[in-house]
Design a protein around this motif. Structure first.
Motif, PDB file in Angstrom:
ATOM      1  N   SER A   1       0.957  -1.091  -0.046  1.00  0.00           N
ATOM      2  CA  SER A   1      -0.031  -0.108  -0.128  1.00  0.00           C
ATOM      3  C   SER A   1       0.772   1.203   0.197  1.00  0.00           C
ATOM      4  N   VAL A   2       1.985   1.256   0.525  1.00  0.00           N
ATOM      5  CA  VAL A   2       2.830   2.273   0.706  1.00  0.00           C
ATOM      6  C   VAL A   2       3.496   2.622  -0.666  1.00  0.00           C
ATOM      7  N   SER A   3       3.840   1.475  -1.188  1.00  0.00           N
ATOM      8  CA  SER A   3       4.295   1.607  -2.677  1.00  0.00           C
ATOM      9  C   SER A   3       3.014   2.165  -3.544  1.00  0.00           C
ATOM     10  N   GLY A   4       2.094   1.526  -3.396  1.00  0.00           N
ATOM     11  CA  GLY A   4       0.831   2.071  -4.422  1.00  0.00           C
ATOM     12  C   GLY A   4       0.603   3.629  -4.181  1.00  0.00           C
ATOM     13  N   THR A   5       0.853   4.136  -2.912  1.00  0.00           N
ATOM     14  CA  THR A   5       0.640   5.428  -2.513  1.00  0.00           C
ATOM     15  C   THR A   5       1.800   6.339  -3.372  1.00  0.00           C
ATOM     16  N   PHE A   6       2.940   5.836  -3.157  1.00  0.00           N
ATOM     17  CA  PHE A   6       4.066   6.435  -3.772  1.00  0.00           C
ATOM     18  C   PHE A   6       3.918   6.568  -5.286  1.00  0.00           C
ATOM     19  N   TYR A   7       3.551   5.389  -5.778  1.00  0.00           N
ATOM     20  CA  TYR A   7       3.365   5.486  -7.444  1.00  0.00           C
ATOM     21  C   TYR A   7       1.960   6.461  -7.716  1.00  0.00           C
ATOM     22  N   ALA A   8       1.031   6.444  -7.102  1.00  0.00           N
ATOM     23  CA  ALA A   8      -0.214   7.427  -7.231  1.00  0.00           C
ATOM     24  C   ALA A   8       0.433   8.705  -7.203  1.00  0.00           C
ATOM     25  N   LEU A   9       1.227   9.198  -6.453  1.00  0.00           N
ATOM     26  CA  LEU A   9       1.527  10.565  -6.143  1.00  0.00           C
ATOM     27  C   LEU A   9       2.851  10.733  -7.111  1.00  0.00           C
ATOM     28  N   SER A  10       3.371   9.952  -7.836  1.00  0.00           N
ATOM     29  CA  SER A  10       4.881  10.148  -8.383  1.00  0.00           C
ATOM     30  C   SER A  10       4.391   9.368  -9.901  1.00  0.00           C
ATOM     31  N   PRO A  11       3.879  10.362 -10.767  1.00  0.00           N
ATOM     32  CA  PRO A  11       3.716   9.800 -12.097  1.00  0.00           C
ATOM     33  C   PRO A  11       4.982   9.228 -12.681  1.00  0.00           C
ATOM     34  N   GLY A  12       5.969  10.017 -12.696  1.00  0.00           N
ATOM     35  CA  GLY A  12       7.127   9.467 -13.254  1.00  0.00           C
ATOM     36  C   GLY A  12       7.619   8.337 -13.136  1.00  0.00           C
ATOM     37  N   ALA A  13       7.652   8.019 -11.576  1.00  0.00           N
ATOM     38  CA  ALA A  13       8.102   6.830 -11.098  1.00  0.00           C
ATOM     39  C   ALA A  13       7.047   5.823 -11.602  1.00  0.00           C
ATOM     40  N   ALA A  14       6.020   6.015 -11.506  1.00  0.00           N
ATOM     41  CA  ALA A  14       4.988   5.095 -12.128  1.00  0.00           C
ATOM     42  C   ALA A  14       4.964   4.720 -13.591  1.00  0.00           C
ATOM     43  N   ALA A  15       5.185   5.649 -14.242  1.00  0.00           N
ATOM     44  CA  ALA A  15       5.651   5.445 -15.938  1.00  0.00           C
ATOM     45  C   ALA A  15       7.041   4.687 -16.181  1.00  0.00           C
ATOM     46  N   SER A  16       7.829   4.650 -15.092  1.00  0.00           N
ATOM     47  CA  SER A  16       9.298   3.862 -15.475  1.00  0.00           C
ATOM     48  C   SER A  16       9.056   2.442 -15.519  1.00  0.00           C
ATOM     49  N   LYS A  17       9.946   1.769 -16.107  1.00  0.00           N
ATOM     50  CA  LYS A  17       9.793   0.242 -16.574  1.00  0.00           C
ATOM     51  C   LYS A  17      10.295  -0.431 -15.276  1.00  0.00           C
ATOM     52  N   LEU A  18      10.914   0.318 -14.337  1.00  0.00           N
ATOM     53  CA  LEU A  18      11.189  -0.365 -13.075  1.00  0.00           C
ATOM     54  C   LEU A  18      10.195  -0.406 -12.144  1.00  0.00           C
ATOM     55  N   ALA A  19       8.967   0.369 -12.275  1.00  0.00           N
ATOM     56  CA  ALA A  19       7.948   0.304 -11.595  1.00  0.00           C
ATOM     57  C   ALA A  19       6.982  -1.163 -11.540  1.00  0.00           C
ATOM     58  N   GLY A  20       7.050  -1.615 -12.989  1.00  0.00           N
ATOM     59  CA  GLY A  20       6.732  -3.034 -12.981  1.00  0.00           C
ATOM     60  C   GLY A  20       7.506  -3.962 -12.407  1.00  0.00           C
ATOM     61  N   VAL A  21       8.715  -3.769 -12.767  1.00  0.00           N
ATOM     62  CA  VAL A  21       9.682  -4.672 -11.940  1.00  0.00           C
ATOM     63  C   VAL A  21       9.437  -4.831 -10.524  1.00  0.00           C
ATOM     64  N   HIS A  22       9.546  -3.579  -9.863  1.00  0.00           N
ATOM     65  CA  HIS A  22       9.182  -3.186  -8.476  1.00  0.00           C
ATOM     66  C   HIS A  22       8.009  -4.075  -7.932  1.00  0.00           C
TER      67      HIS A  22
END
Length: 130
Positions: A50-71
């Protein structure tokens, strides 16, 4: 699922439901032997997802990175390895899976830290303030 944040939140919610049901079973049977595994399911499976989901919801640049899926996949693999691994370790069936799960959990958290440092919260990279 639509976004990486949604994947993290939905998976976290499923893990929370499983953890709650497991807790009810432990309470009903008065057998709390596996409570360390139950605790890891709730902490890693729900809280960290959930903390990770919050981070990606607030950080579209990070969410769009390929590493987000790996994470996401690394975090999912970590929970799916560490929780049954702890059960196996407690029951005397070996500790190998718990050890693998621990390393996967550490790797997932290291990747999360990298993402936060690389992208910052909300978009751009972290910058020092004067």
């Amino acid at each position: 699922m639509k976004t990486i944040a949604t994947r993290f939140f939905a998976t976290g919610a499923i893990f929370a439901l499983c953890g709650m049901a497991w807790g009810i079973v432990m309470s009903a049977t008065q057998n709390h032997t596996l409570s360390p595994a139950h605790g890891h399911l709730n902490l890693i499976g729900f809280v960290i997802m959930s903390v990770s989901g919050t981070f990606y919801a607030l950080s579209p640049g990070a969410a769009a990175s390929k590493l987000a899926g790996v994470h996401y996949w690394l975090s999912l693999a970590a929970v799916l390895a560490i929780v049954p691994g702890i059960v196996m370790a407690i029951s005397g069936s070996g500790e190998a899976l718990a050890k693998i799960g621990s390393v996967l959990t550490l790797a997932a958290m290291a990747l999360f830290a990298f993402q936060v440092m690389r992208h910052g919260i909300g978009g751009g990279p972290l910058r020092e303030t004067a």
